[in-house]
Design a protein around this motif. Structure first.
Motif, short mmCIF file in Angstrom:
data_model
loop_
_atom_site.label_atom_id
_atom_site.label_comp_id
_atom_site.label_asym_id
_atom_site.label_seq_id
_atom_site.Cartn_x
_atom_site.Cartn_y
_atom_site.Cartn_z
N PHE A 49 9.89 34.37 18.33
CA PHE A 49 10.50 34.84 17.50
C PHE A 49 9.69 35.58 16.66
CE2 PHE A 49 13.33 31.69 19.27
CZ PHE A 49 14.62 32.26 19.71
N THR A 50 9.21 36.57 17.08
CA THR A 50 8.12 37.52 16.09
C THR A 50 8.76 39.06 16.50
OG1 THR A 50 6.35 37.87 17.51
CG2 THR A 50 6.42 35.82 16.43
N SER A 51 8.37 39.88 15.40
CA SER A 51 8.48 41.08 15.62
C SER A 51 7.90 41.68 16.79
CB SER A 51 8.33 41.90 14.37
OG SER A 51 8.77 41.36 13.13
N ASP A 52 6.67 41.23 16.93
CA ASP A 52 5.75 41.83 18.04
C ASP A 52 6.63 41.75 19.39
OD1 ASP A 52 3.75 42.38 16.27
OD2 ASP A 52 2.49 40.81 16.92
N VAL A 53 7.09 40.58 19.61
CA VAL A 53 7.71 40.35 20.95
C VAL A 53 8.81 41.62 21.13
CG1 VAL A 53 9.34 38.82 22.15
CG2 VAL A 53 7.29 38.02 21.20
N PHE A 54 9.66 41.51 19.84
CA PHE A 54 10.81 42.60 19.98
C PHE A 54 10.10 44.08 20.45
CE2 PHE A 54 12.99 39.32 18.01
CZ PHE A 54 14.37 39.33 18.59
N GLN A 55 9.30 44.32 19.55
CA GLN A 55 8.56 45.73 19.81
C GLN A 55 7.93 45.97 21.24
OE1 GLN A 55 6.81 45.78 16.02
NE2 GLN A 55 8.73 46.26 15.13
N GLY A 56 7.83 44.74 21.93
CA GLY A 56 7.24 44.82 23.24
C GLY A 56 5.39 44.71 23.08
N ILE A 57 5.19 44.45 21.97
CA ILE A 57 3.65 44.22 21.79
C ILE A 57 2.90 43.06 22.47
CG2 ILE A 57 1.69 44.44 20.27
CD1 ILE A 57 3.58 45.60 18.28
N THR A 58 3.72 42.12 22.27
CA THR A 58 3.40 40.68 22.91
C THR A 58 4.71 40.45 23.84
OG1 THR A 58 3.06 39.97 20.47
CG2 THR A 58 2.58 38.41 22.21
N LYS A 59 3.85 39.87 24.83
CA LYS A 59 5.03 39.62 25.95
C LYS A 59 5.41 38.09 25.98
CE LYS A 59 3.31 42.73 29.61
NZ LYS A 59 2.54 42.71 30.73
N LEU A 60 6.68 37.63 26.33
CA LEU A 60 7.00 36.17 26.48
C LEU A 60 6.15 35.56 27.29
CD1 LEU A 60 10.99 36.68 26.24
CD2 LEU A 60 9.48 35.75 24.34
N SER A 61 5.68 34.46 26.72
CA SER A 61 4.62 33.57 27.85
C SER A 61 3.73 34.63 28.34
CB SER A 61 5.61 32.53 28.56
OG SER A 61 6.86 32.03 27.68
N ASN A 62 3.33 35.49 27.87
CA ASN A 62 2.29 36.50 28.55
C ASN A 62 2.75 36.91 29.80
OD1 ASN A 62 0.22 36.37 26.96
ND2 ASN A 62 -0.44 34.58 27.38
N ILE A 63 4.03 36.87 30.20
CA ILE A 63 4.60 37.60 31.33
C ILE A 63 5.60 38.63 31.25
CG2 ILE A 63 3.65 35.97 32.96
CD1 ILE A 63 6.56 34.72 33.05
N ILE A 64 6.60 38.35 30.42
CA ILE A 64 7.78 39.14 30.38
C ILE A 64 7.78 39.95 29.20
CG2 ILE A 64 10.30 38.94 30.16
CD1 ILE A 64 10.45 37.33 32.29
N GLN A 65 7.93 41.24 29.31
CA GLN A 65 8.07 42.13 28.31
C GLN A 65 9.56 42.25 28.16
OE1 GLN A 65 5.90 45.71 28.69
NE2 GLN A 65 6.01 46.30 26.55
N VAL A 66 10.13 42.07 26.95
CA VAL A 66 11.42 42.24 26.52
C VAL A 66 11.73 43.62 26.40
CG1 VAL A 66 13.17 41.75 24.63
CG2 VAL A 66 11.42 40.25 25.28
N PRO A 67 12.69 44.08 27.36
CA PRO A 67 13.01 45.68 27.50
C PRO A 67 13.64 46.11 26.02
CG PRO A 67 14.62 44.01 28.78
CD PRO A 67 13.59 43.23 28.11
N LYS A 68 13.54 47.27 25.81
CA LYS A 68 14.09 48.15 24.82
C LYS A 68 15.47 48.60 25.02
CE LYS A 68 10.37 48.84 21.50
NZ LYS A 68 9.42 49.70 21.09
N SER A 69 16.29 47.68 25.42
CA SER A 69 17.53 48.05 26.11
C SER A 69 18.76 47.10 25.60
CB SER A 69 17.61 47.99 27.74
OG SER A 69 18.63 48.03 28.20
#
Lengths: 343, 234
Positions: free
Chosen positions: A285-305
């Motif tokens: 739960f950080t802004s980096d994950v929302f913006q796609g800078i950091t991937k979830l568990s290094n494998i999944i990029q949260v889509p901007k959708s």
């Protein structure tokens, strides 16, 4: 070698020399022998179950493992089928036997649903329930749902006359996420990017916490009962946080506090496990994950959708077998888990 | 203390086995106590009378006896060293002990006495390097195991080779000491991560926690479930 020994002999050899790989070998063997790709069954859908397999005269009995609770999903189904007012739920075990009987009688007459939970707490009373059921001539829409943990004193007559369903969650992050999205499909609202992203992260977080229980004692020291109720509470809570933040990034401290102290953390009683929970929160739960800078568990990029279909596609592409790396656990952990299970 | 305890357990086990044997050969009378103990053993449980004396052992009788024997045997060496007064200079393997927590506490009390302070004023520090923990009451602990990541001799590091790495790493000597709260730690707090030390790999009993130098984010070590163990078996 492969051509000279049978598949089963292969399993035996693995058991002797590499007990830490036995489980994989057995899974492979079963898949090969039955010609299936995966040994876990498809996720259970209460809806199709209700439409195809249930009758008013036959109670539906969920045999649950501690921590798994179908009643939240059942309630959602009931709201669609008979409406909120037509669904009655009662947790047994506090002198409510009379109320329960009355409830069943009323519902049978009006064609409503009743769910009696935790029958294993009131086994002596079940014969009374049985007799009541026999005497009923129920309305066509009436359904009686029961939940119970396995109990040695559960009367066999009632068992025989019910439709029995074991309710326990099939393993794996992918299945876990699919289950979550299956319950979300009906009420999914598109059009709020932040919320869609947040929900996906929550689902992921939930799946990670639950599936990490495969790795005991290295992952969690014991089997914590993270349940669908926690996910539901998290969903409600995060929706409110998002609504309050009005499009901006939410207050992370609030999110951490609520998830850690109010919802998931309440189940954890070991200081080191709590540290793990906290570390996951800070990671996901950080802004980096929302913006796609950091991937979830290094494998999944949260889509901007905000499109449900896009999230479902991502879940569908996940591998069926979990890798310990999803959890941030060392890759050799599988060996100790498999050895643990083969012993 | 440990020795007396060990002898008590030994006497108890001997008594049980001996009486079961006597009954089997027809030279003793079956009592309910003997029957219970024999049934427990047949079922693969450790009899209650045994666990009462040593509760932290394995659950099945065979490993229980084996672990008991290992400790009893090691204790003879400890006993020797205590008589020569060289115990604390020698290398200490805490998995030899029935009650490692008592050992840590004893060390704490001894340190408090020689430093003339209360035990509350002491904290536990550790280092795998020479010369970092210099307290005169420091001991050298051997035989610790690490699970969850790799170790370069000083710091925790990421796993290097992916496959076929041993899940448990045997660590080299660790210097352990109680020092005053006011003294500075061997490592600066932002370079270390707090790691739990359990008795066995089942992670049921916690002995203490140690601050260990780390590379990379400490959250990753926490998520990775990194821990130390006194013993590499169950």
């Amino acid at each position: 070698v492969k051509s000279r020994i049978t598949a089963f002999q292969r399993v035996l050899i693995v058991q002797v020399f590499r007990p830490d790989r036995l489980e994989s070998a057995m899974t492979n063997f079963v898949c090969e022998a039955l010609g299936k790709r995966d040994i876990a069954p498809a996720p259970l859908s209460l809806q199709s179950l209700y439409e195809n397999d249930t009758f008013p005269t036959e109670p539906i009995l969920f045999l649950v493992t501690p921590g798994a609770d179908p009643s939240a999903e059942l309630q959602e189904l009931a709201e669609m089928e008979v409406g909120r007012a037509g669904y009655h739920e009662l947790a047994m075990g506090g002198g409510q036997n009379e109320i329960a009987i009355q409830m069943v009688r009323d519902a049978a007459e009006k064609g409503e649903w009743v769910c009696l939970k935790n029958l294993h707490l009131v086994t002596p009373w079940l014969q009374t329930l049985e007799k009541t059921l026999k005497a009923l001539t129920p309305n066509k829409k009436f359904r009686l749902w029961l939940t119970s943990e396995p109990h040695i004193k559960f009367p066999s007559v009632l068992l025989q006359s019910s439709l029995k369903i074991t309710y326990e969650s099939p393993p794996g992050i992918k299945k876990n996420l699919q289950r979550t999205y299956q319950t979300w499909v009906a009420n999914y609202q598109e059009g709020n990017l932040l919320k869609s992203q947040m929900m996906f992260i929550l689902a992921w977080f939930h799946a990670i916490l639950q599936e990490r229980r495969t790795y005991i004692p290295q992952g969690w020291t014991k089997f914590y009962e993270f349940s669908y109720g926690d996910l539901k509470a998290g969903e409600t809570m995060l929706s409110e946080v998002i609504a309050e933040s009005k499009g901006a990034m939410p207050q992370w401290q609030t999110v951490y506090g609520l998830l850690e102290n109010a919802i998931y953390g309440g189940r954890v009683d070991n200081e080191f496990d709590l540290r793990v929970l906290r570390a996951y929160l800070y990671q996901f739960f950080t802004s980096d994950v929302f913006q796609g800078i950091t991937k979830l568990s290094n494998i999944i990029q949260v889509p901007k959708s905000d499109a449900l279909r896009e999230y479902q596609a991502i879940v569908g592409k996940l591998p069926d077998q979990d890798s310990p790396l999803f959890f941030g656990l060392p890759s050799n952990i599988d060996r100790s888990v498999q050895r643990f299970n083969s012993a | 203390m440990e020795t007396a305890n060990m002898l008590e357990v030994l006497a108890k086990v001997h008594e049980s086995i001996d009486s079961i044997q006597k009954v089997l050969f027809g030279s003793g009378i079956l009592t309910s106590k003997i029957e219970n103990e024999a049934t427990d053993l047949l079922k693969g449980n450790v009899p209650d009378g045994w666990t009462y004396l040593w509760a932290d052992g394995p659950e099945a009788p065979t490993p229980w006896i084996r672990q008991f024997y290992k400790r009893a045997d090691a204790l003879r060496g400890w006993f020797d060293r205590i008589q020569k007064q060289t115990l604390l200079e020698s290398h200490i393997n805490m998995s030899d002990l029935f009650h490692p927590e008592t050992f840590l506490n004893a060390l704490r009390q001894k340190t408090a006495r020689s430093q003339k302070c209360s035990i509350d004023e002491l904290k536990l520090v550790s280092s795998f390097e020479q010369g970092k923990v210099t307290s005169p009451q420091a001991v050298t602990v051997v035989g610790l195991f690490l699970q969850g990541c790799s170790f370069d001799g000083v710091r925790l590091v990421d796993e290097t080779s992916k496959e076929n790495q041993q899940e448990l790493l045997n660590l080299q000597n660790c210097r352990l000491a109680w020092i005053k709260n006011t003294e500075s730690d061997p490592y600066s707090p932002n370079l270390v991560v707090n790691i739990p030390v359990y008795y066995t790999i089942t992670r049921e009993q916690l002995l203490c926690t140690l601050n260990v130098p780390n590379t990379g984010e400490s959250n990753l070590r926490v998520i990775g479930g990194v821990a130390f163990f006194l013993s590499g078996s169950e």
